[in-house]
Design a protein around this motif. Sequence first.
Motif, PDB file in Angstrom:
ATOM      1  N   THR A 166     -19.056  31.656  63.786  1.00 29.08           N
ATOM      2  CA  THR A 166     -19.240  30.212  63.913  1.00 29.08           C
ATOM      3  C   THR A 166     -18.351  29.402  62.973  1.00 29.08           C
ATOM      4  O   THR A 166     -17.725  28.430  63.389  1.00 29.08           O
ATOM      5  CB  THR A 166     -20.708  29.841  63.637  1.00 29.08           C
ATOM      6  OG1 THR A 166     -21.547  30.551  64.549  1.00 29.08           O
ATOM      7  CG2 THR A 166     -20.929  28.344  63.803  1.00 29.08           C
ATOM      8  N   ASN A 209     -15.149  25.338  60.827  1.00 27.23           N
ATOM      9  CA  ASN A 209     -16.239  24.419  61.134  1.00 27.23           C
ATOM     10  C   ASN A 209     -17.178  24.257  59.945  1.00 27.23           C
ATOM     11  O   ASN A 209     -17.277  25.133  59.081  1.00 27.23           O
ATOM     12  CB  ASN A 209     -17.036  24.948  62.333  1.00 27.23           C
ATOM     13  CG  ASN A 209     -16.184  25.103  63.573  1.00 27.23           C
ATOM     14  OD1 ASN A 209     -15.406  24.219  63.916  1.00 27.23           O
ATOM     15  ND2 ASN A 209     -16.314  26.240  64.240  1.00 27.23           N
ATOM     16  N   ASN A 210     -17.865  23.148  59.926  1.00 26.50           N
ATOM     17  CA  ASN A 210     -18.833  22.887  58.869  1.00 26.50           C
ATOM     18  C   ASN A 210     -20.114  23.679  59.139  1.00 26.50           C
ATOM     19  O   ASN A 210     -20.689  23.567  60.219  1.00 26.50           O
ATOM     20  CB  ASN A 210     -19.148  21.389  58.825  1.00 26.50           C
ATOM     21  CG  ASN A 210     -19.900  20.985  57.576  1.00 26.50           C
ATOM     22  OD1 ASN A 210     -20.901  21.587  57.206  1.00 26.50           O
ATOM     23  ND2 ASN A 210     -19.412  19.939  56.924  1.00 26.50           N
ATOM     24  N   HIS A 255     -23.064  23.196  58.274  1.00 24.55           N
ATOM     25  CA  HIS A 255     -24.223  22.335  58.516  1.00 24.55           C
ATOM     26  C   HIS A 255     -24.239  21.787  59.946  1.00 24.55           C
ATOM     27  O   HIS A 255     -25.292  21.412  60.448  1.00 24.55           O
ATOM     28  CB  HIS A 255     -24.238  21.181  57.515  1.00 24.55           C
ATOM     29  CG  HIS A 255     -24.365  21.626  56.100  1.00 24.55           C
ATOM     30  ND1 HIS A 255     -25.577  21.864  55.493  1.00 24.55           N
ATOM     31  CD2 HIS A 255     -23.416  21.903  55.161  1.00 24.55           C
ATOM     32  CE1 HIS A 255     -25.378  22.261  54.252  1.00 24.55           C
ATOM     33  NE2 HIS A 255     -24.084  22.291  54.019  1.00 24.55           N
ATOM     34  N   ASP A 256     -23.075  21.737  60.579  1.00 26.14           N
ATOM     35  CA  ASP A 256     -22.934  21.290  61.965  1.00 26.14           C
ATOM     36  C   ASP A 256     -21.546  21.701  62.432  1.00 26.14           C
ATOM     37  O   ASP A 256     -20.552  21.065  62.075  1.00 26.14           O
ATOM     38  CB  ASP A 256     -23.105  19.772  62.071  1.00 26.14           C
ATOM     39  CG  ASP A 256     -22.974  19.262  63.504  1.00 26.14           C
ATOM     40  OD1 ASP A 256     -22.590  20.054  64.400  1.00 26.14           O
ATOM     41  OD2 ASP A 256     -23.228  18.068  63.737  1.00 26.14           O
ATOM     42  N   ALA A 272     -19.862  21.253  64.900  1.00 26.05           N
ATOM     43  CA  ALA A 272     -19.073  20.245  65.604  1.00 26.05           C
ATOM     44  C   ALA A 272     -18.361  19.311  64.634  1.00 26.05           C
ATOM     45  O   ALA A 272     -17.568  18.458  65.071  1.00 26.05           O
ATOM     46  CB  ALA A 272     -19.963  19.430  66.537  1.00 26.05           C
ATOM     47  N   ARG A 273     -18.631  19.477  63.347  1.00 27.14           N
ATOM     48  CA  ARG A 273     -18.053  18.585  62.343  1.00 27.14           C
ATOM     49  C   ARG A 273     -17.095  19.324  61.414  1.00 27.14           C
ATOM     50  O   ARG A 273     -17.122  20.547  61.306  1.00 27.14           O
ATOM     51  CB  ARG A 273     -19.172  17.926  61.523  1.00 27.14           C
ATOM     52  CG  ARG A 273     -20.050  17.005  62.355  1.00 27.14           C
ATOM     53  CD  ARG A 273     -21.204  16.427  61.566  1.00 27.14           C
ATOM     54  NE  ARG A 273     -22.052  15.610  62.423  1.00 27.14           N
ATOM     55  CZ  ARG A 273     -21.893  14.295  62.601  1.00 27.14           C
ATOM     56  NH1 ARG A 273     -20.936  13.646  61.954  1.00 27.14           N
ATOM     57  NH2 ARG A 273     -22.695  13.631  63.415  1.00 27.14           N
ATOM     58  N   PRO A 278     -17.119  14.294  63.043  1.00 31.34           N
ATOM     59  CA  PRO A 278     -16.733  15.230  64.101  1.00 31.34           C
ATOM     60  C   PRO A 278     -15.245  15.581  64.049  1.00 31.34           C
ATOM     61  O   PRO A 278     -14.416  14.779  63.613  1.00 31.34           O
ATOM     62  CB  PRO A 278     -17.073  14.462  65.386  1.00 31.34           C
ATOM     63  CG  PRO A 278     -18.127  13.490  64.979  1.00 31.34           C
ATOM     64  CD  PRO A 278     -17.782  13.091  63.574  1.00 31.34           C
ATOM     65  N   LEU A 320     -26.928  15.431  56.643  1.00 32.23           N
ATOM     66  CA  LEU A 320     -25.674  16.037  56.230  1.00 32.23           C
ATOM     67  C   LEU A 320     -25.455  15.850  54.730  1.00 32.23           C
ATOM     68  O   LEU A 320     -25.954  14.891  54.132  1.00 32.23           O
ATOM     69  CB  LEU A 320     -24.512  15.407  57.006  1.00 32.23           C
ATOM     70  CG  LEU A 320     -24.466  15.711  58.504  1.00 32.23           C
ATOM     71  CD1 LEU A 320     -23.454  14.805  59.199  1.00 32.23           C
ATOM     72  CD2 LEU A 320     -24.131  17.182  58.751  1.00 32.23           C
TER      73      LEU A 320
END
Length: 438
Positions: A37, A141-142, A144-145, A147-148, A370, A413
């Motif tokens: 991920t 990718n971050n 924590h999310d 998509a960010r 994002p 976040l």
Amino acid sequence: MNRLCTANQAAAAIRAGQASSRELTEDLLARITADTTVNAIVETRPEYALQAATAADEAVASGADLGPLHGVPMTVKDAINVAGLHTTWGDPAFADYLPPADATLVERLKSAGAIIVGKSNVHTMLGDFGQTANELYGRTNNPHDPARTPGGSSGGGAAALAAGLTYLEYGSDLVGSIRLPAAYCGVYGLKPTAGVVPLNGFQPPGPPAPITEFPNPSSLGPLASSAADLRTALEVTGGPTGKAMSWHLEPPRHRRLTDYRVGVVLDHPDAPVTDEVGKALSDKIDALASQGVKIVEGWPEGVDPSDQAEDFGFQIGLFFALHGEDSDFAPLPQIIEQERRRMAARATWQAYFQDIDVFLCPTSFTTAFPHDDRPFEERTIDGRPYDAQVFWISHASLTGLPAVSMPIPTAGLPVGAQVISAFHEDDTAITFAELAAG
């Protein structure tokens, strides 16, 4: 042992025989391999790492002298030379480059007992302070999310820490490339005082850069899961090169939180903070004040933050001109004037720190945003210019002052607070961040 422990905790457990370096290294390598991920670690060397871990455990058993990071597996940014690992700067043109020797900071980390298990991802040629992606290894990718963004260009290292894929990381900071990823990923990051950590072994593959005494705004510094880890990393990597040279980390001004006088600015029209960032920082300042910390609001007398941010932009342009990108960047009188302004800015901040111990402000006006693949000049964040990210980090960068990005706990976040201290008083910022987290 807790897989999310800090580097200092891991080192202490190894020294005490409560954990083995081999077990920690095997577990870390397994987590890196299993990740599908984050894409933070781009290369590892398992055979070397496990051999070094076994040797570290044997040293513990024999009662040998142990360094402060003995047996701790860690990573460094792809742009930092490690013999046996590729240095690509995220550029396919350098995909096969193997440096002949370790960077100075890597030599020092290894002397302190650390095991460099691999490299973390970077933006192509370190060319983005807000994102980390390249054609060679892809996008980070971050955690924590996904998509960010994790920030850039040290986004791989910050994301690896947040995802539990390393115990300690070393990155670089020209335009906030340690502090912004630390803020977006919720970890600690230190831009040390300018020049404290040698830059030897940190340059694109090719002929050595010409020797110059002109100020270099780049800094090499640690990212970590705790402020104490920042201190340990700086203690073992700081100081000039040469056998006759000596260096020590200056002690902090105070060791009790209530002894600190803290300058505070939480917003500015040039980079207005989002509601999420503003609330987190305001709540933190209120909590510090309730604990007895002396809060002094406002910019230092004589500091025009907009002018200093603009002056920093000039210095970055000059840096690239000196590295061959624009030989006609600016006439000599303008360069001389900008150098005068840079040193005057440092003197103004130093005068401020005679009465104030640390200055606290946002690391960025926003949380992680994002991913954005548009051309650089077309990007925006919530309708604001993409380069507005640079405003808050510019003042410590212009002056060469040490700055720590510390995470502020939130329900959403991560939010980063930047703690700036006087020249060569890195441990004052580190210690304040450590005490303030309690």
